[in-house]
Design an enzyme around this catalytic site. Structure first.
Site, mmCIF file in Angstrom:
data_model
loop_
_atom_site.group_PDB
_atom_site.id
_atom_site.type_symbol
_atom_site.label_atom_id
_atom_site.label_comp_id
_atom_site.label_asym_id
_atom_site.label_seq_id
_atom_site.Cartn_x
_atom_site.Cartn_y
_atom_site.Cartn_z
ATOM 1 N N TYR A 236 -20.961 9.872 30.887
ATOM 2 C CA TYR A 236 -20.312 9.433 32.128
ATOM 3 C C TYR A 236 -20.143 10.645 33.037
ATOM 4 O O TYR A 236 -19.884 11.758 32.574
ATOM 5 C CB TYR A 236 -18.960 8.782 31.786
ATOM 6 C CG TYR A 236 -18.236 8.196 32.977
ATOM 7 C CD1 TYR A 236 -18.900 7.392 33.897
ATOM 8 C CD2 TYR A 236 -16.875 8.434 33.166
ATOM 9 C CE1 TYR A 236 -18.236 6.853 34.987
ATOM 10 C CE2 TYR A 236 -16.200 7.894 34.254
ATOM 11 C CZ TYR A 236 -16.889 7.108 35.169
ATOM 12 O OH TYR A 236 -16.242 6.577 36.250
ATOM 13 N N TYR B 297 -9.556 9.700 33.997
ATOM 14 C CA TYR B 297 -10.414 9.705 32.798
ATOM 15 C C TYR B 297 -9.981 10.912 31.974
ATOM 16 O O TYR B 297 -10.592 11.970 32.007
ATOM 17 C CB TYR B 297 -11.877 9.806 33.218
ATOM 18 C CG TYR B 297 -12.882 9.511 32.125
ATOM 19 C CD1 TYR B 297 -13.135 8.195 31.729
ATOM 20 C CD2 TYR B 297 -13.596 10.531 31.508
ATOM 21 C CE1 TYR B 297 -14.082 7.911 30.748
ATOM 22 C CE2 TYR B 297 -14.549 10.261 30.523
ATOM 23 C CZ TYR B 297 -14.783 8.944 30.153
ATOM 24 O OH TYR B 297 -15.718 8.674 29.189
HETATM 25 N N1 LIG Z 1 -18.092 1.217 30.570
HETATM 26 C C1 LIG Z 1 -18.324 2.222 31.371
HETATM 27 O O1 LIG Z 1 -17.931 2.216 32.543
HETATM 28 C C2 LIG Z 1 -19.104 3.414 30.869
HETATM 29 C C3 LIG Z 1 -19.663 4.317 31.804
HETATM 30 C C4 LIG Z 1 -20.400 5.402 31.321
HETATM 31 C C5 LIG Z 1 -20.554 5.569 29.956
HETATM 32 N N2 LIG Z 1 -20.007 4.674 29.071
HETATM 33 C C6 LIG Z 1 -20.201 4.906 27.643
HETATM 34 O O2 LIG Z 1 -20.907 3.831 27.065
HETATM 35 C C7 LIG Z 1 -20.659 3.840 25.670
HETATM 36 C C8 LIG Z 1 -20.332 2.429 25.230
HETATM 37 O O3 LIG Z 1 -19.093 2.040 25.780
HETATM 38 P P1 LIG Z 1 -18.844 0.690 26.553
HETATM 39 O O4 LIG Z 1 -18.121 1.047 27.809
HETATM 40 O O5 LIG Z 1 -20.072 -0.085 26.639
HETATM 41 O O6 LIG Z 1 -17.732 -0.039 25.678
HETATM 42 P P2 LIG Z 1 -17.788 -0.867 24.328
HETATM 43 O O7 LIG Z 1 -16.390 -1.255 24.046
HETATM 44 O O8 LIG Z 1 -18.803 -1.947 24.387
HETATM 45 O O9 LIG Z 1 -18.335 0.190 23.272
HETATM 46 C C9 LIG Z 1 -17.569 1.152 22.623
HETATM 47 C C10 LIG Z 1 -17.764 0.893 21.151
HETATM 48 O O10 LIG Z 1 -17.311 2.001 20.402
HETATM 49 C C11 LIG Z 1 -16.855 1.486 19.183
HETATM 50 N N3 LIG Z 1 -16.100 2.527 18.488
HETATM 51 C C12 LIG Z 1 -14.959 3.141 18.881
HETATM 52 N N4 LIG Z 1 -14.606 4.062 17.973
HETATM 53 C C13 LIG Z 1 -15.560 4.032 16.996
HETATM 54 C C14 LIG Z 1 -15.736 4.755 15.791
HETATM 55 N N5 LIG Z 1 -14.881 5.679 15.388
HETATM 56 N N6 LIG Z 1 -16.817 4.473 15.021
HETATM 57 C C15 LIG Z 1 -17.698 3.512 15.404
HETATM 58 N N7 LIG Z 1 -17.574 2.816 16.539
HETATM 59 C C16 LIG Z 1 -16.507 3.072 17.330
HETATM 60 C C17 LIG Z 1 -16.042 0.273 19.617
HETATM 61 O O11 LIG Z 1 -15.798 -0.615 18.562
HETATM 62 C C18 LIG Z 1 -16.981 -0.314 20.663
HETATM 63 O O12 LIG Z 1 -17.878 -1.229 20.054
HETATM 64 C C19 LIG Z 1 -19.537 4.846 25.439
HETATM 65 O O13 LIG Z 1 -20.083 6.081 25.036
HETATM 66 C C20 LIG Z 1 -18.938 4.983 26.819
HETATM 67 O O14 LIG Z 1 -18.248 6.198 27.014
HETATM 68 C C21 LIG Z 1 -19.301 3.598 29.503
#
Ligand SMILES: NC(=O)c1ccc[n+]([C@@H]2O[C@H](COP(=O)([O-])OP(=O)(O)OC[C@H]3O[C@@H](n4cnc5c(N)ncnc54)[C@H](O)[C@@H]3O)[C@@H](O)[C@H]2O)c1
Length: 371
Positions: free
Chosen positions: A250, A260
């Site tokens: 991000y 954040y």
């Molecule tokens: N949503 C956004 O705006 C955004 C923007 C940029 C990057 N991201 C990144 O995308 C990635 C996915 O996130 P998302 O936003 O799609 O949300 P999401 O909730 O779909 O995914 C996060 C996942 O991480 C899992 N998780 C948390 N701790 C864990 C652990 N210790 N072991 C295994 N799994 C674990 C959760 O169960 C969840 O399924 C992350 O790296 C997030 O930082 C998200």
């Protein structure tokens, strides 16, 4: 990356959705099949039109197609590849969208689901709650070959504290440390080609960095950065040469996004730096490519926990070069491209899939600018 140009490389940079009338100008007929991976909902605006530039030719060829396959197309083809996607626990996040894009391109899908979320995810999957969102462009449903329990903050059983082992959210599952998950995948399937890290966690994410505790900061780094090092470390030995890995980052890693917090910005900065170093090491050791996608804001379950995701989505919509909503499948399609042979020379990169928001130095909706 614009929706219709997801296949990148040889697709033409100009207007991704070439209109039918432009096809009149085509000087050479080259029919290409729309790959299933390109045909997700995000491509609804340019259905059944494909275009390609045959190698060695400067002419543009455009034609409506009727589903026939041809040697001139440039599909994202992941048939025969197996992917392990860590961080899927519902159908809202980037992990799910990436799984779908890879499945649409023909890959076999394995997922790693956080242990506390496993039960509800598997139950929902079994009861058909995700059936609508499992739909692939060809009408079939995405199959998940196996769901593995995973907690990516623990590398091996010796690292797991007693209170976690006996916690009722964990005690019903086994072999969920990173090492054990990799061993289970090896036992079940032998090898993988694609590793996706789509997980993050920062217990103090809502706190400013100045108020973040040492343990909160280190927990964010452990769950959101080291978890990737550990995953690649343990899965690399079972990754086939020529494979690829991606993670999700991000923009808060490089520019300040107030709110954040909790060390999450630091964790994403580490993840991006590690992407470069791991690209070198995994490239030399296993001929594996390593990239990270810097995704724009999405209202996933994890993002909602931060508290201001709707504002970030609105900010992006108003200020990004592309004035449109960012869909999860656009990130999925970019991921499919990055792990495909079409991206064979791309490694160590942070690839922005954010409607271009990262390029902006000022907010165009700022009253200061507007006046
Ligand atoms: N949503 C956004 O705006 C955004 C923007 C940029 C990057 N991201 C990144 O995308 C990635 C996915 O996130 P998302 O936003 O799609 O949300 P999401 O909730 O779909 O995914 C996060 C996942 O991480 C899992 N998780 C948390 N701790 C864990 C652990 N210790 N072991 C295994 N799994 C674990 C959760 O169960 C969840 O399924 C992350 O790296 C997030 O930082 C998200």
């Amino acid at each position: 990356m614009a929706p219709c140009a997801a296949a990148g490389a040889q697709m033409l940079a100009a207007s991704p959705c070439i209109s039918a009338s432009q096809s009149m100008l085509a000087s050479r007929a080259a029919v290409s099949r729309i790959s299933p991976a390109l045909g997700t909902s995000g491509f609804a605006s340019c259905p059944r039109i494909a275009y390609s530039r045959p190698l060695g030719s400067s002419s543009v060829a455009v034609r409506a197609v009727s589903g026939e396959s041809t040697p001139h197309g440039l599909p994202i083809d992941l048939r025969g590849k197996r992917a392990f996607i860590a961080g899927v626990a519902d159908d809202n996040g980037y992990g799910w969208a990436i799984a779908k894009a890879l499945a649409a391109a023909g890959a076999e899908i394995l997922v790693g689901t956080w242990v506390p979320a496993l039960n509800i995810f598997e139950t929902s999957l079994r009861r058909g709650k995700f059936d609508e969102s499992r739909k692939l462009p060809d009408g079939s449903l995405m199959e998940i070959a196996k769901v593995y329990p995973l907690d990516a903050v623990y590398d091996s059983p010796e690292d797991v504290p007693e209170e976690v082992k006996t916690n009722k959210r964990y005690s019903g599952s086994s072999k969920w440390t990173v090492k054990e998950a990799a061993e289970s995948v090896k036992e079940d399937f032998g090898s993988i080609d694609i590793l996706v890290h789509s997980l993050a966690n920062g217990p103090e994410v809502t706190k400013p960095l100045l108020e973040t505790s040492r343990s909160g900061y280190l927990a964010a780094m452990s769950a959101s950065s080291y978890s990737y090092v550990s995953l690649l470390q343990h899965f690399l030995p079972i990754m086939n040469s020529g494979g690829a890995s991606i993670s999700l980052t991000y923009i808060a890693s490089e520019r300040t996004i107030p709110g954040y917090g909790g060390g999450m910005s630091s964790a994403k900065a580490a993840l991006e730096s590690d992407t470069r170093v791991l690209a070198f090491e995994a490239g030399r050791k296993g001929n594996i490519r390593v990239n990270t996608i810097s995704a724009g804001p999405l209202g996933s379950r994890a993002a909602k926990a931060i508290g201001f995701i709707e504002k970030m989505i609105e900010y992006s919509y108003v200020n990004a070069p592309l004035e449109k909503e960012l869909r999860a499948d656009e990130v999925g399609n970019a991921a499919a491209f990055l792990v495909s042979p079409l991206a064979s020379a791309i490694t160590g990169s942070t690839v922005y899939v954010d409607n271009g928001l990262n390029t902006m130095a000022i907010a165009v909706d700022s009253p200061t600018v507007a006046s």
